[in-house]
Write a protein that holds these residues in place. Structure first.
Motif, PDB file in Angstrom:
ATOM      1  N   LEU A 102       0.170   4.947  16.261  1.00  0.00           N
ATOM      2  CA  LEU A 102       1.278   4.683  16.057  1.00  0.00           C
ATOM      3  C   LEU A 102       1.715   3.334  16.443  1.00  0.00           C
ATOM      4  N   SER A 103       1.618   2.280  15.984  1.00  0.00           N
ATOM      5  CA  SER A 103       2.610   1.504  16.753  1.00  0.00           C
ATOM      6  C   SER A 103       4.213   1.310  16.435  1.00  0.00           C
ATOM      7  N   PRO A 104       4.803   0.935  17.497  1.00  0.00           N
ATOM      8  CA  PRO A 104       6.347   0.955  17.461  1.00  0.00           C
ATOM      9  C   PRO A 104       6.803   1.008  15.092  1.00  0.00           C
ATOM     10  N   VAL A 105       6.327  -0.602  14.482  1.00  0.00           N
ATOM     11  CA  VAL A 105       7.030  -1.062  13.364  1.00  0.00           C
ATOM     12  C   VAL A 105       6.948   0.249  12.807  1.00  0.00           C
ATOM     13  N   ASP A 106       5.207   0.951  13.345  1.00  0.00           N
ATOM     14  CA  ASP A 106       5.101   2.482  12.216  1.00  0.00           C
ATOM     15  C   ASP A 106       6.306   3.425  12.163  1.00  0.00           C
ATOM     16  N   ILE A 107       5.937   3.583  13.572  1.00  0.00           N
ATOM     17  CA  ILE A 107       7.433   4.672  14.334  1.00  0.00           C
ATOM     18  C   ILE A 107       8.453   4.108  13.395  1.00  0.00           C
ATOM     19  N   GLN A 108       8.856   3.452  13.315  1.00  0.00           N
ATOM     20  CA  GLN A 108      10.400   2.486  13.075  1.00  0.00           C
ATOM     21  C   GLN A 108       9.990   3.454  11.278  1.00  0.00           C
ATOM     22  N   LYS A 109       9.214   2.723  10.564  1.00  0.00           N
ATOM     23  CA  LYS A 109       9.088   2.648   9.638  1.00  0.00           C
ATOM     24  C   LYS A 109       9.448   4.301   8.857  1.00  0.00           C
ATOM     25  N   MET A 110       8.141   4.853   9.429  1.00  0.00           N
ATOM     26  CA  MET A 110       8.123   6.624   9.225  1.00  0.00           C
ATOM     27  C   MET A 110       9.137   7.370   9.115  1.00  0.00           C
ATOM     28  N   ASP A 111      10.713   6.920  10.844  1.00  0.00           N
ATOM     29  CA  ASP A 111      11.754   7.089  11.313  1.00  0.00           C
ATOM     30  C   ASP A 111      12.843   7.341   9.966  1.00  0.00           C
ATOM     31  N   ASP A 112      12.218   6.113   9.472  1.00  0.00           N
ATOM     32  CA  ASP A 112      13.306   5.973   7.909  1.00  0.00           C
ATOM     33  C   ASP A 112      13.218   6.282   7.407  1.00  0.00           C
ATOM     34  N   LYS A 113      12.229   6.450   6.545  1.00  0.00           N
ATOM     35  CA  LYS A 113      11.785   7.243   5.211  1.00  0.00           C
ATOM     36  C   LYS A 113      12.038   8.824   5.804  1.00  0.00           C
ATOM     37  N   ILE A 114      11.963   9.175   7.207  1.00  0.00           N
ATOM     38  CA  ILE A 114      12.685  10.266   7.048  1.00  0.00           C
ATOM     39  C   ILE A 114      13.680  10.918   7.063  1.00  0.00           C
ATOM     40  N   VAL A 115      15.010   9.712   7.211  1.00  0.00           N
ATOM     41  CA  VAL A 115      16.609   9.947   7.589  1.00  0.00           C
ATOM     42  C   VAL A 115      16.074   9.647   5.308  1.00  0.00           C
ATOM     43  N   ASN A 116      15.946   8.858   5.111  1.00  0.00           N
ATOM     44  CA  ASN A 116      15.752   8.425   4.263  1.00  0.00           C
ATOM     45  C   ASN A 116      16.207   9.925   2.915  1.00  0.00           C
ATOM     46  N   ILE A 117      15.221  10.703   3.221  1.00  0.00           N
ATOM     47  CA  ILE A 117      14.788  11.940   2.194  1.00  0.00           C
ATOM     48  C   ILE A 117      15.668  12.604   3.139  1.00  0.00           C
ATOM     49  N   GLN A 118      15.953  12.874   4.257  1.00  0.00           N
ATOM     50  CA  GLN A 118      17.350  13.570   4.234  1.00  0.00           C
ATOM     51  C   GLN A 118      18.421  12.856   3.635  1.00  0.00           C
ATOM     52  N   MET A 119      18.940  12.054   4.148  1.00  0.00           N
ATOM     53  CA  MET A 119      19.722  12.021   2.858  1.00  0.00           C
ATOM     54  C   MET A 119      20.005  12.085   1.451  1.00  0.00           C
ATOM     55  N   LYS A 120      18.910  12.065   0.500  1.00  0.00           N
ATOM     56  CA  LYS A 120      18.277  12.708  -0.527  1.00  0.00           C
ATOM     57  C   LYS A 120      18.085  14.048  -0.092  1.00  0.00           C
ATOM     58  N   VAL A 121      18.317  14.444   0.080  1.00  0.00           N
ATOM     59  CA  VAL A 121      18.424  16.184   0.787  1.00  0.00           C
ATOM     60  C   VAL A 121      19.769  16.620   0.401  1.00  0.00           C
ATOM     61  N   MET A 122      20.633  15.927   1.180  1.00  0.00           N
ATOM     62  CA  MET A 122      22.038  16.427   1.065  1.00  0.00           C
ATOM     63  C   MET A 122      22.449  16.266   0.201  1.00  0.00           C
ATOM     64  N   LYS A 123      22.446  15.008  -0.687  1.00  0.00           N
ATOM     65  CA  LYS A 123      22.886  14.606  -1.906  1.00  0.00           C
ATOM     66  C   LYS A 123      22.052  16.076  -2.751  1.00  0.00           C
ATOM     67  N   GLU A 124      21.531  16.479  -2.468  1.00  0.00           N
ATOM     68  CA  GLU A 124      21.080  17.065  -3.872  1.00  0.00           C
ATOM     69  C   GLU A 124      21.260  18.488  -3.194  1.00  0.00           C
ATOM     70  N   GLN A 125      21.489  18.880  -1.974  1.00  0.00           N
ATOM     71  CA  GLN A 125      22.146  19.861  -2.268  1.00  0.00           C
ATOM     72  C   GLN A 125      23.806  19.787  -2.218  1.00  0.00           C
ATOM     73  N   GLU A 126      24.753  18.897  -2.466  1.00  0.00           N
ATOM     74  CA  GLU A 126      25.875  19.298  -2.836  1.00  0.00           C
ATOM     75  C   GLU A 126      25.776  18.930  -4.498  1.00  0.00           C
ATOM     76  N   LYS A 127      24.820  18.589  -4.388  1.00  0.00           N
ATOM     77  CA  LYS A 127      25.051  18.488  -6.547  1.00  0.00           C
ATOM     78  C   LYS A 127      24.803  20.066  -6.850  1.00  0.00           C
ATOM     79  N   LEU A 128      23.157  20.680  -6.137  1.00  0.00           N
ATOM     80  CA  LEU A 128      23.588  22.618  -6.040  1.00  0.00           C
ATOM     81  C   LEU A 128      24.366  22.831  -5.690  1.00  0.00           C
TER      82      LEU A 128
END
Length: 135
Positions: A102-128
């Motif tokens: 993985l290049s540093p750009v790919d690593i950053q993209k994957m980290d950003d994707k993980i953070v975005n999904i974690q934010m969605k999870v937190m929002k869904e947990q609040e709704k739950l």
């Protein structure tokens, strides 16, 4: 003769007045009986209407409760699905880092994707949580 005729008229007149009073008493008694019957029928109708409305409200509440349960189940499934996705991305990221593919750009993209999904999870947990409070 006039006296007899007059006496007869007075007798007929008084008898007709007395008879008219008897009729009015009977009619008032009939009216009171009819009124009490009408009141009883009215009470029965009101009770049945109240019972029907209560049953309707209970059915509506039951339907609402079932809807909330479905929403809770769907939110829980969505959260678990997103958490699985996070785990997959993290494992891919770790494997890629270990292999060095993985290049540093790919690593950053994957980290950003993980953070975005974690934010969605937190929002869904609040709704739950909100849905569970409604139950």
């Amino acid at each position: 003769m006039i006296k007899k005729l007059f006496a007869l008229l007075v007798f007929v007149f008084t008898y007709s007045i007395g008879y008219a009073q008897d009729d009015s008493n009977e009619s008032t008694m009939e009216n009171t009986v009819e009124q009490t019957e009408m009141k009883q029928v009215k009470r029965k109708v009101e009770k049945s209407e109240a019972k029907a409305e209560k049953e309707k409200k209970q059915a509506k509440d039951l339907k609402k409760q079932e809807k909330l349960e479905k929403q809770v189940n769907s939110k829980s499934k969505a959260i678990s699905k997103q958490e699985n996705q996070i785990e997959k991305l993290q494992s891919q990221l770790e494997k890629g880092k270990l292999k060095g593919t993985l290049s540093p750009v790919d690593i950053q993209k994957m980290d950003d994707k993980i953070v975005n999904i974690q934010m969605k999870v937190m929002k869904e947990q609040e709704k739950l949580k909100k849905l569970k409070r409604k139950m």
